[in-house]
Motif scaffolding. Structure first.
Motif, PDB file in Angstrom:
ATOM      1  N   TYR A  32       0.834  -1.208   0.000  1.00  0.00           N
ATOM      2  CA  TYR A  32       0.000   0.000   0.000  1.00  0.00           C
ATOM      3  C   TYR A  32       0.863   1.251   0.000  1.00  0.00           C
ATOM      4  O   TYR A  32       0.455   2.307  -0.503  1.00  0.00           O
ATOM      5  CB  TYR A  32      -0.982  -0.024   1.176  1.00  0.00           C
ATOM      6  N   ARG A  33       2.078   1.176   0.550  1.00  0.00           N
ATOM      7  CA  ARG A  33       2.994   2.325   0.486  1.00  0.00           C
ATOM      8  C   ARG A  33       3.592   2.447  -0.918  1.00  0.00           C
ATOM      9  O   ARG A  33       3.773   3.557  -1.433  1.00  0.00           O
ATOM     10  CB  ARG A  33       4.099   2.170   1.530  1.00  0.00           C
ATOM     11  N   GLN A  34       3.913   1.316  -1.519  1.00  0.00           N
ATOM     12  CA  GLN A  34       4.427   1.366  -2.887  1.00  0.00           C
ATOM     13  C   GLN A  34       3.371   1.913  -3.844  1.00  0.00           C
ATOM     14  O   GLN A  34       3.695   2.635  -4.789  1.00  0.00           O
ATOM     15  CB  GLN A  34       4.868  -0.033  -3.324  1.00  0.00           C
ATOM     16  N   GLU A  35       2.114   1.554  -3.605  1.00  0.00           N
ATOM     17  CA  GLU A  35       1.026   2.071  -4.427  1.00  0.00           C
ATOM     18  C   GLU A  35       1.031   3.601  -4.420  1.00  0.00           C
ATOM     19  O   GLU A  35       0.889   4.248  -5.479  1.00  0.00           O
ATOM     20  CB  GLU A  35      -0.306   1.538  -3.894  1.00  0.00           C
ATOM     21  N   ALA A  36       1.224   4.198  -3.244  1.00  0.00           N
ATOM     22  CA  ALA A  36       1.249   5.656  -3.140  1.00  0.00           C
ATOM     23  C   ALA A  36       2.475   6.240  -3.840  1.00  0.00           C
ATOM     24  O   ALA A  36       2.396   7.292  -4.499  1.00  0.00           O
ATOM     25  CB  ALA A  36       1.232   6.069  -1.669  1.00  0.00           C
ATOM     26  N   ILE A  37       3.621   5.565  -3.707  1.00  0.00           N
ATOM     27  CA  ILE A  37       4.849   6.033  -4.354  1.00  0.00           C
ATOM     28  C   ILE A  37       4.684   6.014  -5.871  1.00  0.00           C
ATOM     29  O   ILE A  37       5.046   6.976  -6.572  1.00  0.00           O
ATOM     30  CB  ILE A  37       6.045   5.157  -3.925  1.00  0.00           C
ATOM     31  N   PHE A  38       4.120   4.940  -6.396  1.00  0.00           N
ATOM     32  CA  PHE A  38       3.927   4.845  -7.848  1.00  0.00           C
ATOM     33  C   PHE A  38       2.926   5.886  -8.349  1.00  0.00           C
ATOM     34  O   PHE A  38       3.086   6.447  -9.429  1.00  0.00           O
ATOM     35  CB  PHE A  38       3.438   3.446  -8.216  1.00  0.00           C
ATOM     36  N   GLU A  39       1.896   6.156  -7.567  1.00  0.00           N
ATOM     37  CA  GLU A  39       0.911   7.153  -7.975  1.00  0.00           C
ATOM     38  C   GLU A  39       1.550   8.530  -8.086  1.00  0.00           C
ATOM     39  O   GLU A  39       1.253   9.302  -9.002  1.00  0.00           O
ATOM     40  CB  GLU A  39      -0.256   7.169  -6.989  1.00  0.00           C
ATOM     41  N   ARG A  40       2.467   8.834  -7.160  1.00  0.00           N
ATOM     42  CA  ARG A  40       3.176  10.121  -7.240  1.00  0.00           C
ATOM     43  C   ARG A  40       4.071  10.183  -8.468  1.00  0.00           C
ATOM     44  O   ARG A  40       4.367  11.264  -8.978  1.00  0.00           O
ATOM     45  CB  ARG A  40       4.012  10.340  -5.974  1.00  0.00           C
ATOM     46  N   ALA A  41       4.527   9.005  -8.943  1.00  0.00           N
ATOM     47  CA  ALA A  41       5.383   8.965 -10.135  1.00  0.00           C
ATOM     48  C   ALA A  41       4.580   9.002 -11.424  1.00  0.00           C
ATOM     49  O   ALA A  41       5.156   8.988 -12.514  1.00  0.00           O
ATOM     50  CB  ALA A  41       6.264   7.711 -10.099  1.00  0.00           C
ATOM     51  N   GLY A  42       3.236   9.027 -11.329  1.00  0.00           N
ATOM     52  CA  GLY A  42       2.406   9.214 -12.510  1.00  0.00           C
ATOM     53  C   GLY A  42       1.677   7.981 -12.989  1.00  0.00           C
ATOM     54  O   GLY A  42       1.052   8.016 -14.056  1.00  0.00           O
ATOM     55  N   MET A  43       1.709   6.875 -12.232  1.00  0.00           N
ATOM     56  CA  MET A  43       1.026   5.664 -12.668  1.00  0.00           C
ATOM     57  C   MET A  43       0.343   5.017 -11.469  1.00  0.00           C
ATOM     58  O   MET A  43       1.008   4.524 -10.553  1.00  0.00           O
ATOM     59  CB  MET A  43       2.028   4.681 -13.286  1.00  0.00           C
ATOM     60  N   ALA A  44      -0.975   5.010 -11.456  1.00  0.00           N
ATOM     61  CA  ALA A  44      -1.723   4.401 -10.353  1.00  0.00           C
ATOM     62  C   ALA A  44      -1.851   2.903 -10.617  1.00  0.00           C
ATOM     63  O   ALA A  44      -2.550   2.488 -11.549  1.00  0.00           O
ATOM     64  CB  ALA A  44      -3.105   5.042 -10.230  1.00  0.00           C
ATOM     65  N   ILE A  45      -1.145   2.113  -9.809  1.00  0.00           N
ATOM     66  CA  ILE A  45      -1.228   0.652  -9.903  1.00  0.00           C
ATOM     67  C   ILE A  45      -1.894   0.154  -8.629  1.00  0.00           C
ATOM     68  O   ILE A  45      -1.380   0.357  -7.524  1.00  0.00           O
ATOM     69  CB  ILE A  45       0.166   0.013 -10.049  1.00  0.00           C
ATOM     70  N   ALA A  46      -3.045  -0.478  -8.786  1.00  0.00           N
ATOM     71  CA  ALA A  46      -3.778  -0.966  -7.619  1.00  0.00           C
ATOM     72  C   ALA A  46      -2.933  -1.963  -6.840  1.00  0.00           C
ATOM     73  O   ALA A  46      -2.219  -2.778  -7.431  1.00  0.00           O
ATOM     74  CB  ALA A  46      -5.090  -1.616  -8.053  1.00  0.00           C
ATOM     75  N   ARG A  47      -3.010  -1.885  -5.510  1.00  0.00           N
ATOM     76  CA  ARG A  47      -2.212  -2.807  -4.701  1.00  0.00           C
ATOM     77  C   ARG A  47      -2.614  -4.257  -4.956  1.00  0.00           C
ATOM     78  O   ARG A  47      -1.793  -5.164  -4.806  1.00  0.00           O
ATOM     79  CB  ARG A  47      -2.334  -2.458  -3.220  1.00  0.00           C
ATOM     80  N   SER A  48      -3.884  -4.485  -5.362  1.00  0.00           N
ATOM     81  CA  SER A  48      -4.294  -5.855  -5.694  1.00  0.00           C
ATOM     82  C   SER A  48      -3.514  -6.371  -6.900  1.00  0.00           C
ATOM     83  O   SER A  48      -3.151  -7.549  -6.966  1.00  0.00           O
ATOM     84  CB  SER A  48      -5.792  -5.917  -5.966  1.00  0.00           C
ATOM     85  N   THR A  49      -3.219  -5.469  -7.852  1.00  0.00           N
ATOM     86  CA  THR A  49      -2.412  -5.853  -9.015  1.00  0.00           C
ATOM     87  C   THR A  49      -0.974  -6.131  -8.601  1.00  0.00           C
ATOM     88  O   THR A  49      -0.369  -7.126  -9.017  1.00  0.00           O
ATOM     89  CB  THR A  49      -2.443  -4.738 -10.078  1.00  0.00           C
ATOM     90  N   LEU A  50      -0.419  -5.253  -7.757  1.00  0.00           N
ATOM     91  CA  LEU A  50       0.939  -5.479  -7.248  1.00  0.00           C
ATOM     92  C   LEU A  50       1.010  -6.807  -6.504  1.00  0.00           C
ATOM     93  O   LEU A  50       1.981  -7.560  -6.633  1.00  0.00           O
ATOM     94  CB  LEU A  50       1.352  -4.331  -6.315  1.00  0.00           C
TER      95      LEU A  50
END
Length: 497
Positions: free
Chosen positions: A182-200
């Motif tokens: 869930y923290r990586q999800e937030a980091i990736f969203e700030r980088a311009g790509m929202a990847i759902a944690r369920s996908t991760l």
């Protein structure tokens, strides 16, 4: 006729075994889905529920991959192409071209390029997302209409969108840098790509299954060593449906600093029972490990020593008892004992760079007289202190384990203590504060497997990210008979163009 009947019986047994495995995994899949969507999950805090959801998604993806691997392969025509949303148009793109090695047709004519197929994968370097476009040109012969197109190499996640760089980033961040998804999800969203944690989570689960054969090979390699360290540390594990955790354990096994191969294998278990150690060492089987095991005084290892394993004690644990006496009570007995231990460790510093026989000779010459004097001192002072006191317990610990503690003096392969493995499990203690718990037995075993590869890469001097990225790239094409080439102690970084 008899041979045909025997072959039919063998095939029936094989089909029954596979069907039983599929049924077992299908049942586990159903249980996981029921637990994921059960109302009891509301009993957890929001952060716990987030981590628990990640675990369920990883486990579901892992079970699905295991079911797929266990079932017969379908003809290519039956494969279904997954439907997914296109990758965002604003992300930078770079092309990877796949063209035939030759565009001369088998009939002798020169082929013409008539089009191409393009597939896109999501790539990531820290802070930046890009899209990797795989362009496969189509070439056709105008005379005989033969169509040629270069194939793409298989991917660690079949038909998946992430590159191996992105997968390696997710795994290293989670299991080495202790960042939940869930923290990586937030980091990736700030980088311009929202990847759902369920996908991760699905990616992590599938990678865990694909990496398991490599972890099995690493374990087999580790068990060839004549001397091993062993230790265990508690990790809370959730009991889904009960809203609370119970104490599970991460067992750590590694070669010594004197062995040619540097390797560490983590093994997750629900209990601290000694059967976990016996199972790992395959004791009682034809492959039973026979060697020297460097451990503390935990009773779970005791039965191993009745089954052919040689016990080697940890001098650091013995020293620690007296250090506590001196630090907490300014004990003169503790202070005197520490001087003996200091002399023993002085010898070890001088012996560290020597070969096995030279190390043994130096220990016998300089350390054995110190150890003999320490033993005499322990016996004399034990008669002067009352039983049950902290001082008596410190003295008794060393006296009771004296043979195991001093076994290293006559064997240059043995280390003086178990500090080497304790240094390997420190990252687990750091991660424990971030994971909070292991969400399931399967999740704990997956964490243990991936951490085994990452930490083995680290102690061999490799960049864990570079190692894992290359392994994920090569693993789908690596023959099972040559999988040991990808083990951390044999891996070499690929040459950069």
């Amino acid at each position: 006729m008899g041979a045909l009947r025997a072959e039919l019986v063998r095939k029936d047994k094989a089909l029954l075994f596979k069907q039983t495995l599929v049924d077992k995994l299908t049942h586990e899949n159903a249980v996981l889905k029921r637990l994921k969507f059960a109302a009891q999950s509301e009993a957890y805090t929001s952060e716990q529920k987030s981590l628990l959801d990640e675990t369920f998604d990883m486990d579901l993806a892992a079970v699905a991959r295991e079911i797929e691997n266990a079932q017969p392969k379908k003809p290519d025509g039956e494969k279904r192409q997954p439907k997914r949303a296109p990758l965002p148009a604003h992300l930078p793109r770079h092309d990877v071209h796949h063209e035939p090695a030759s565009t001369t047709c088998k009939c002798g004519c020169t082929m013409k390029r008539i089009g191409e197929d393009v597939s896109e994968k999501l790539d990531y370097t820290p802070g930046i997302f890009t899209v990797e476009r795989h362009v496969r040109g189509k070439w056709v012969c105008a005379e005989c209409e033969t169509l040629v197109q270069a194939p793409m190499d298989p991917h660690i996640i079949d038909k998946g969108i992430p590159t191996t760089r992105l997968l390696a980033q997710v795994l290293v961040a989670k299991y080495l840098d202790h960042l939940p998804l869930y923290r990586q999800e937030a980091i990736f969203e700030r980088a311009g790509m929202a990847i759902a944690r369920s996908t991760l989570a699905q990616w992590v689960g599938e990678c865990g299954v694909q990496l398991q054969p490599l972890v099995d090979a690493l374990t087999a390699e580790l068990l060839k060593a004549p001397v091993l360290h062993a230790d265990e540390t508690p990790v809370p594990m959730l009991k889904p449906g009960k809203g609370k955790t119970h104490r599970a354990y991460m067992w750590s096994w590694c070669t010594t600093q004197f062995h040619d191969i540097r390797a560490v294998v983590f093994n997750f278990a629900e209990t601290r029972g000694g059967q976990n150690a016996r199972d790992f060492l395959q004791l009682g089987t034809s492959a039973s490990w026979k060697g020297s095991l460097v451990v503390d005084d935990f009773s779970g290892y005791k039965q191993c020593f009745d089954m052919g394993v040689t016990e080697a004690g940890c001098m650091a644990h013995a020293r620690r008892k007296f250090h506590e006496l001196w630090v907490n009570h300014q004990s003169k007995v503790g202070e005197q004992a520490l001087k003996f231990f200091q002399a023993l460790y002085d010898v070890e510093r001088d012996a560290a760079g020597l070969g096995i026989e030279d190390r043994r000779a130096l220990r016998l010459e300089r350390a054995k007289p110190v150890a003999d004097a320490l033993k005499q001192w322990l016996d004399e002072h034990r008669q002067k202190v009352p039983g049950g006191s902290a001082t008596a317990k410190a003295l008794d610990y060393s006296r009771r384990r004296w043979e195991a503690l001093t076994r290293y003096l006559g064997d240059g392969r043995l280390p003086i203590d178990n500090n080497w493995v304790e240094n390997q499990i420190r990252p687990i203690a750091l991660g424990r504060a971030n994971w909070l718990f292991a969400g399931s037995l399967r999740a704990g075993k997956r964490a243990a497997a991936i951490m085994s590869l990452l930490h083995s890469a680290r102690i061999n001097g490799h960049d864990p990210y570079a190692y894992l990225r290359d392994v994920l790239e090569r693993l789908p094409l690596q023959p099972a008979s040559r999988i040991d080439e990808l083990l951390p102690h044999r891996w070499h970084a690929p040459h950069q163009d």
